[in-house]
Design a protein around this motif. Structure first.
Motif, PDB file in Angstrom:
ATOM      1  N   ALA A 275       0.839  -1.204   0.000  1.00 37.96           N
ATOM      2  CA  ALA A 275       0.000   0.000   0.000  1.00 37.96           C
ATOM      3  C   ALA A 275       0.873   1.254   0.000  1.00 37.96           C
ATOM      4  O   ALA A 275       0.562   2.240  -0.683  1.00 37.96           O
ATOM      5  CB  ALA A 275      -0.922  -0.008   1.210  1.00 37.96           C
ATOM      6  N   ARG A 276       1.954   1.234   0.753  1.00 35.64           N
ATOM      7  CA  ARG A 276       2.846   2.393   0.775  1.00 35.64           C
ATOM      8  C   ARG A 276       3.486   2.600  -0.590  1.00 35.64           C
ATOM      9  O   ARG A 276       3.567   3.730  -1.089  1.00 35.64           O
ATOM     10  CB  ARG A 276       3.924   2.223   1.838  1.00 35.64           C
ATOM     11  N   GLU A 277       3.929   1.545  -1.225  1.00 34.38           N
ATOM     12  CA  GLU A 277       4.509   1.648  -2.570  1.00 34.38           C
ATOM     13  C   GLU A 277       3.478   2.163  -3.567  1.00 34.38           C
ATOM     14  O   GLU A 277       3.790   2.955  -4.466  1.00 34.38           O
ATOM     15  CB  GLU A 277       5.051   0.285  -2.998  1.00 34.38           C
ATOM     16  N   TYR A 278       2.221   1.708  -3.417  1.00 34.62           N
ATOM     17  CA  TYR A 278       1.143   2.149  -4.310  1.00 34.62           C
ATOM     18  C   TYR A 278       0.928   3.657  -4.181  1.00 34.62           C
ATOM     19  O   TYR A 278       0.755   4.365  -5.190  1.00 34.62           O
ATOM     20  CB  TYR A 278      -0.128   1.380  -3.969  1.00 34.62           C
ATOM     21  N   ALA A 296      -4.021  -0.297   3.330  1.00 37.05           N
ATOM     22  CA  ALA A 296      -3.711  -1.710   3.087  1.00 37.05           C
ATOM     23  C   ALA A 296      -4.919  -2.598   3.374  1.00 37.05           C
ATOM     24  O   ALA A 296      -5.136  -3.609   2.693  1.00 37.05           O
ATOM     25  CB  ALA A 296      -2.525  -2.143   3.944  1.00 37.05           C
ATOM     26  N   ALA A 297      -5.709  -2.229   4.366  1.00 34.58           N
ATOM     27  CA  ALA A 297      -6.895  -3.032   4.679  1.00 34.58           C
ATOM     28  C   ALA A 297      -7.868  -3.054   3.518  1.00 34.58           C
ATOM     29  O   ALA A 297      -8.477  -4.092   3.213  1.00 34.58           O
ATOM     30  CB  ALA A 297      -7.573  -2.474   5.931  1.00 34.58           C
ATOM     31  N   VAL A 298      -8.015  -1.922   2.836  1.00 34.32           N
ATOM     32  CA  VAL A 298      -8.911  -1.834   1.684  1.00 34.32           C
ATOM     33  C   VAL A 298      -8.317  -2.560   0.486  1.00 34.32           C
ATOM     34  O   VAL A 298      -9.001  -3.354  -0.180  1.00 34.32           O
ATOM     35  CB  VAL A 298      -9.184  -0.362   1.329  1.00 34.32           C
ATOM     36  N   GLN A 299      -7.059  -2.310   0.203  1.00 31.63           N
ATOM     37  CA  GLN A 299      -6.444  -2.864  -0.997  1.00 31.63           C
ATOM     38  C   GLN A 299      -6.265  -4.383  -0.922  1.00 31.63           C
ATOM     39  O   GLN A 299      -6.332  -5.063  -1.945  1.00 31.63           O
ATOM     40  CB  GLN A 299      -5.101  -2.191  -1.254  1.00 31.63           C
ATOM     41  N   SER A 300      -6.024  -4.895   0.268  1.00 30.79           N
ATOM     42  CA  SER A 300      -5.818  -6.339   0.409  1.00 30.79           C
ATOM     43  C   SER A 300      -7.125  -7.103   0.522  1.00 30.79           C
ATOM     44  O   SER A 300      -7.142  -8.333   0.438  1.00 30.79           O
ATOM     45  CB  SER A 300      -4.954  -6.621   1.636  1.00 30.79           C
ATOM     46  N   GLY A 301      -8.232  -6.387   0.744  1.00 29.59           N
ATOM     47  CA  GLY A 301      -9.531  -7.037   0.822  1.00 29.59           C
ATOM     48  C   GLY A 301      -9.921  -7.521   2.199  1.00 29.59           C
ATOM     49  O   GLY A 301     -11.000  -8.106   2.361  1.00 29.59           O
TER      50      GLY A 301
END
Length: 325
Positions: A275-278, A296-301
Motif C-alpha cells: 500500500a505504501r509503494e502504491y 492496506a486493509a482496503v487494498q488487500s480485501g
C-alpha cells in the motif's frame, strides 16, 4: 500471530480511565486554532482485489511534523496548569517528534526518552526540533518508567504519548474536521498504534460513524484487549519494525473502543508495504508504514466496504526513511 498476554496486576487494579468527551475535543479545536493544519481530504479510487474501490483519503501526513500526534502534544501542553517550562515524554517515534515540535513552538525545553529500538530517522527529527534525546531500555514500557521518574526529578511536565485525555482530545479534532469535509456518515479506517488516534476519533464522532481500527497481524493490541476485557501486553516480533509502535493499547482507547463496539481488522506486513509503494507510485505520496496501514486493509480485501459506501482512510504519518522503494 503473537500470543495474547493476560492483564497485569496493574491493569486489573487500574482506576477507571478519564472519559474524553466531544466537548473536550471541541475545546481542543479552539485551543489549537492557528497552530495546526486542517489537513485536506482527497476523494479518489484505489486498486482493490476485485477492481477500483472509492475512498476518501484524509491527508494527515501533511500535518506539522508529518504526524497527527502534534495535535495531541500541543493540546496537552497548552492545557497544562503546572507552570513547568520543560516537558518529558517517552516515545519510540512520532509522539517524540510531535512533543519536540510543540515544545519548540511554546518555548519549552524538551527531553525525550527513547528505547534502543527507536528508528534513527525519527530520533534525528526529534533532534532537529531541539529536543534532548536519552536512550533507555529495550521497550517502550522501560522508557516510559524512566521518563516518568525523570519528569519528577526535574520538575517537568510529563506527557504520555497516547494514553492521556488531552492528547486524545487533540487527536479527536481530526474527527471534527471530517464532519465538515465529508458528507454523510461513512466509516473511518485508522491505524491503532497505541490507540490515541482511534480514541480521539471515537470521542469526537461517538456512534455517529463506524470507526475501524487497523492493526498489524503481529501486534493486535486492540483486538487482544477487547477479547480479554482489558488492555493486555502483546509479545511483539523479535526484531524492531516501523509498525511496532507499542505492545499494549492505552486504557482510554480501550474504554472508548469497548463502549462504542469498535471493530478491528488485522493486515499483513507485506500488504502494508504494498500500500505504501502504491501511494508513491500512483500519487507521489510518501508515508510511513503505519500511515499506509488503513489503506492496506482496503487494498488487500480484509476490509470490504458496503456497496455504494466510500470509506475514509486516514493516512496518519510520513516519518520514514527515504527513498521508500
Amino acid at each position: 500471530m503473537s500470543g495474547f498476554g493476560v492483564p497485569s496486576s496493574e491493569s486489573t487494579e487500574r482506576a477507571e480511565p478519564a472519559r474524553v468527551l466531544r466537548t473536550d475535543v471541541r475545546a481542543a479545536r479552539r485551543r489549537l486554532a492557528g497552530r495546526v493544519r486542517k489537513t485536506p481530504v482527497f476523494h479518489t479510487s484505489v486498486d482493490g482485489p476485485d477492481g477500483p474501490v472509492a475512498v476518501s483519503l484524509k491527508m494527515e501526513f501533511l500535518q506539522h511534523g508529518g504526524t497527527f500526534t502534534v495535535r495531541g502534544a500541543l493540546n496537552a501542553l497548552l492545557s497544562a496548569d503546572s507552570g513547568a517550562d520543560r516537558v518529558v515524554v517517552a516515545s519510540a517515534g512520532n509522539a517524540g517528534i510531535a512533543v519536540a515540535l510543540a515544545a519548540a513552538q511554546l518555548g519549552m525545553e524538551c527531553t525525550i526518552v527513547v528505547p534502543e529500538s527507536a528508528p534513527h530517522t525519527k530520533v534525528a527529527a526529534m533532534w532537529a526540533h531541539g529536543a534532548e534525546v536519552l536512550w533507555h531500555g529495550t521497550t517502550y514500557a522501560e522508557a516510559q518508567r524512566r521518563a516518568r521518574n525523570l519528569a519528577t526529578e526535574r520538575g517537568a511536565e510529563h506527557l504520555h504519548a497516547y494514553d492521556m485525555p488531552a492528547v486524545v482530545a487533540g487527536a479527536g479534532v481530526i474527527g471534527l474536521e471530517l464532519e465538515e469535509q465529508v458528507r454523510g456518515r461513512p466509516p473511518v479506517l485508522a491505524a491503532v498504534g497505541g490507540g490515541g488516534l482511534i480514541a480521539g476519533l471515537g470521542a469526537a464522532l461517538g456512534k455517529r460513524r463506524e470507526i475501524v481500527g487497523i492493526e498489524s497481524e503481529h501486534i493486535p493490541v486492540l483486538s487482544a484487549a477487547l477479547a480479554a476485557g482489558a488492555p493486555v501486553d502483546i509479545a511483539g516480533p523479535a526484531h524492531a519494525t516501523e509498525l511496532l509502535c507499542t505492545t499494549r493499547v492505552g486504557d482510554i482507547a480501550f474504554d472508548i473502543a469497548q463502549r462504542h463496539r469498535m471493530s478491528t481488522v488485522a493486515v499483513a506486513d507485506d500488504a502494508v508495504a504494498a500500500a505504501r509503494e502504491y501511494l508513491w507510485r500512483e500519487f507521489r505520496v510518501v508515508v510511513e508504514l503505519e500511515g499506509a496501514a488503513a489503506l492496506a486493509a482496503v487494498q488487500s480485501g480484509v476490509y470490504t466496504p458496503e456497496p455504494g459506501v466510500r470509506p475514509i482512510v486516514v493516512l496518519c504519518g510520513a516519518n520514514t526513511e527515504l527513498p521508500v522503494l
